[in-house]
Scaffold this motif. Sequence first.
Motif, mmCIF file in Angstrom:
data_model
loop_
_atom_site.group_PDB
_atom_site.id
_atom_site.type_symbol
_atom_site.label_atom_id
_atom_site.label_comp_id
_atom_site.label_asym_id
_atom_site.label_seq_id
_atom_site.Cartn_x
_atom_site.Cartn_y
_atom_site.Cartn_z
ATOM 1 N N ARG A 10 -9.152 -0.508 7.558
ATOM 2 C CA ARG A 10 -9.099 -1.749 6.790
ATOM 3 C C ARG A 10 -9.875 -2.844 7.529
ATOM 4 O O ARG A 10 -10.646 -3.596 6.946
ATOM 5 C CB ARG A 10 -7.651 -2.165 6.604
ATOM 6 C CG ARG A 10 -7.495 -3.284 5.625
ATOM 7 C CD ARG A 10 -6.093 -3.428 5.210
ATOM 8 N NE ARG A 10 -5.228 -3.206 6.391
ATOM 9 C CZ ARG A 10 -4.121 -3.878 6.615
ATOM 10 N NH1 ARG A 10 -3.744 -4.777 5.773
ATOM 11 N NH2 ARG A 10 -3.387 -3.628 7.682
ATOM 12 N N ARG A 63 -11.089 -0.153 -1.758
ATOM 13 C CA ARG A 63 -11.830 -1.029 -0.854
ATOM 14 C C ARG A 63 -13.025 -0.305 -0.250
ATOM 15 O O ARG A 63 -14.102 -0.868 -0.111
ATOM 16 C CB ARG A 63 -10.932 -1.505 0.283
ATOM 17 C CG ARG A 63 -9.806 -2.348 -0.211
ATOM 18 C CD ARG A 63 -9.625 -3.525 0.697
ATOM 19 N NE ARG A 63 -8.253 -3.974 0.643
ATOM 20 C CZ ARG A 63 -7.663 -4.633 1.621
ATOM 21 N NH1 ARG A 63 -8.321 -4.887 2.721
ATOM 22 N NH2 ARG A 63 -6.430 -5.036 1.482
ATOM 23 N N LEU A 92 -6.388 2.428 0.327
ATOM 24 C CA LEU A 92 -7.600 1.674 0.672
ATOM 25 C C LEU A 92 -8.826 2.194 -0.064
ATOM 26 O O LEU A 92 -9.928 1.706 0.152
ATOM 27 C CB LEU A 92 -7.877 1.787 2.176
ATOM 28 C CG LEU A 92 -6.981 0.977 3.104
ATOM 29 C CD1 LEU A 92 -7.280 1.333 4.547
ATOM 30 C CD2 LEU A 92 -7.194 -0.508 2.876
ATOM 31 N N ARG A 139 0.832 -1.210 0.000
ATOM 32 C CA ARG A 139 0.000 0.000 0.000
ATOM 33 C C ARG A 139 0.860 1.251 0.000
ATOM 34 O O ARG A 139 0.583 2.220 -0.700
ATOM 35 C CB ARG A 139 -0.937 -0.001 1.218
ATOM 36 C CG ARG A 139 -2.154 -0.880 0.995
ATOM 37 C CD ARG A 139 -3.239 -0.616 2.014
ATOM 38 N NE ARG A 139 -2.820 -0.986 3.355
ATOM 39 C CZ ARG A 139 -2.792 -0.152 4.380
ATOM 40 N NH1 ARG A 139 -3.147 1.097 4.224
ATOM 41 N NH2 ARG A 139 -2.407 -0.561 5.571
#
Length: 933
Positions: free
Chosen positions: A587, A644, A641, A548
Amino acid sequence: MTRDPATAPVVHLSDRDLSDTDVARLIRNERMFRARFDAARLPQLVVCFDGVIHEVNDAFCRLLSRRRTDLVGSNVHELRHASEPPSLGNPIMRRFRKHDSSTWERVLAKSDGTAVPVLFHATRVPDVDGDDVLAVFVQDLSELKEARETLLRREALHAAMERHASEWGLLIHAAERRAYVGYASTAVHTALGCDADEIIARGVDELIHPDDLERAEATFSKVLDDDNGEDWITTRVRHANGSWRWVEFCVSNCTKQKHIGAVLVIGRDVTSRVEADLALRASEARFRAMVHTAQEGLAVISRETGRTTFANEKLTEILGRSLDEIYSTTILELLDKKDEAFLLDRLDRRASIGTETYELSYRHPDGQPRFLRITSSPLDEGDGTISSLAMVSDITAEHAAEEQLRRQALYDELTGIPNKALLRDRLEHALERAERSDNRAVAVLFADLDQFKLVNDSFGHAAGDELLRQVAERLQAVVRNGDTVARFGGDEFVVVAEDTGEDAAREMAERVLATFAEPFVLDSQRAYVSASIGVVSAPAGTADDLLRFADAAMYDAKRRGRSRVQTFDPRIVESSSSSLQLSNDLREALENDDLELHYQPVVDLQTGRISGVEALARWTHPSRGQVPPSEFVAVAESMGLAHRLDEWVLRRACADIPQLRSAIGPDIRVSVNISARHLNDADLHQRVVGALASAGVGGATLMLEITETALMGDPDHARTMIEGLRSHGVRIAIDDFGTGYSSLSYLSRLPVDTLKIDRSFIENLTHQQDAMAIAASVVDLARGLRLNTVAEGVETEEQARLLHRLGCPQAQGWLWSRALPVGELVATVHSLPGGYFRRAIERPQRTPRPDRRGIVTAEHGLHEIVRLHREGASPATIAAALNAEGYRTPEEQKWHRATVVRVMNDSAYPELFGAPSDRAAQASDVDRRLAER
Ligand code: C2E
Ligand code: CA
Ligand code: CA
């Protein structure tokens, strides 16, 4: 009548008639007869009819253990045993009234009183003196009685046994041709359900199963051939209920035995045993067939010798060896040497281990390696030994396919280098190793090709593929041996280098970048392609973190102008260590579905109808409480993220669509915000389509909000993306419109549907001219481009009214509702009269007609126009005054009489209408404030 000497006729003569010789003869005779009488074994006595005893012999004395002297002269009735009833009168006389002899039983008493059962056999004998006497023979019945008792006992026992024995007996007479049953024991009844008489009536042939008859007859005649013949046979015998019972017979020839004279047959029902036996035999046969036709090789291996004691055909096929070879070698000799210890151990402990499956390699005599899957189980040999039963299959093909799949699962098909999954695995291992060895740093390089799409578009997909292959090659050429180059997806490549600090990593990234200086030759054309590379080097952390961070750094590189290396600075993360923590928490929250999605209604300003909702994520952090979306969205973007988060929102929103539609209306639009970072992700399209598909809703209800800045970052890419999504009916809104620097030419080419006026303009709408001017020009622009406009953050009626007057058709804001959980929103809608919000506009308004060429504000001298107009100045004078003051039109032109006239006639400036002073008095608050500027 046979006469005993003792009972020989006595000659009756007078003494006078006797000569001496006669007397002597008589005396001799008398002595002889007395001696015989005395010595006779049979007890005898002579009694008178009155019962008085004249003579007794020794045997009689012995019988009663009495002395002769005690007996002679006594009455025979006195010898009676106590158990005998006393006789009335003279019983002897009664007996001999009609006959000369009689026999009767009596129980006499010995001297000690014990009973002696006897049989009297008396004969009348004439005595010399004319008085008849009785010569009595006495038979001792004690023995006879005992014998009879024994017989009776035996009979009873026999009967009891016959009744209770499970075996049953038949006597079969061997008549001329047919054997017929002469006797059947009662146990037959229990065995065959019919009684002995029926059996006797039915005969043997009817009892035995026709198929067994021949065998039975053979046994029968064989037994008859031998006087002591005996044989066993098991046949089916008909039961009264029609079923057949299996009976085991013992057939013995007793024809020569005096009291039997027949064949004795003892039968025993063995049905259950025979049936079990037959079942066993059938199953054995079945198994034998199965073993020999099995698709698996089978072997039984002795624990003691390691030799194969049984093998089937298939095994010979699998191993490529004959049965002889298999039987003559041990299993260890056949299989690989390296497995010897394992196999020995298993052979030894098979009983305790039980069944297990393992795979072994095998060298086939044809020279090719094979893989065998072996399932071994303990096999009880029945003699106390446990062998191993091995089922063997050749899984060579399966193995190859698996290997192929494994490759496919771990390697990128196009370039042949490791894929994301293998990369992750390698990175994880590298991090583990780093942690073990003094935390040496692991570097991750994240490279993304710049404008790869352009190559695809202009050279075609085949060329795009070729480019990716060449990039993979170049990358592999510049990294060290042992470093991993992987294709991460699309046009993204990742390099993992162990034991590489930040400087070295950066250097490596520069080398990678340098390989892009050379053009790629695609389809004999040269193409210059650059890459943006993000670098991170860290001694620890998770693989996910490093990827990431490297990705975030790469994104940074892109933002800073592409074709460059950008290092991820851990200090930035650490300095805002909370954001690292927050990203981890986020997350987790996404994985655990801990976020919530709220919906804010979008309202039609004309009617108050809800035309749509905007989905807004809400996150309650376990320790920090409510985290503002602006914060966690930013964290998601910088920490990789974003996709997501968006995916979560998309799925949640699509799942809520049916409920929202049924509560609000079938044609509402549900807007979802797509993060800027996500827009460049090749997977966005797939995520949207996937979310729609898994919720089973069509795309027409969905609207994606993309910020103006994100769209303008890579407008070409944005356009392709939008076109792709529109093909599914999905609409696009440009969010926060007005805050960026949209190129109008691009905007007009983007297939978007809605412009959302940023909240900052609405906030200042009623007190900042700029804000109002921008709002007005957005509405105007949208109308020109035939786009819808939504104003965000409307908090007051005033704002709403003004927006409506500016021609903005829709708005959202706390004036109507905050973003609410779906349930609360539905309840709110139900509580509204007719499901509509109150209209912000109470009375019909003149439809504003804003100046196409821009809104005139204080900046352009609007207040001067109003003031001079009220003072009655002509348009030409006003224009001259404005130009003298330095005001210019929104188009940066000098004021002209015509432009002033246009402004004065424009309904968007109501303060300029009618009689100046009256109108000013009638003007609304908004109008007045506008006029004051
Ligand atoms: P945005 O897309 O411009 O969303 C509108 C924001 O204005 C929301 O703030 C909303 O609650 C707020 N708002 C609506 N009406 C009023 C009002 O009358 N007065 C005021 N003062 N504010 C109002 P929120 O929810 O805090 O979201 C902030 C930003 O965070 C959003 O701006 C959007 O850029 C981002 N965001 C929120 N949810 C998501 C999401 O699910 N995904 C993504 N990618 N971004 C999101
Ligand atoms: Ca939005
Ligand atoms: Ca917005």
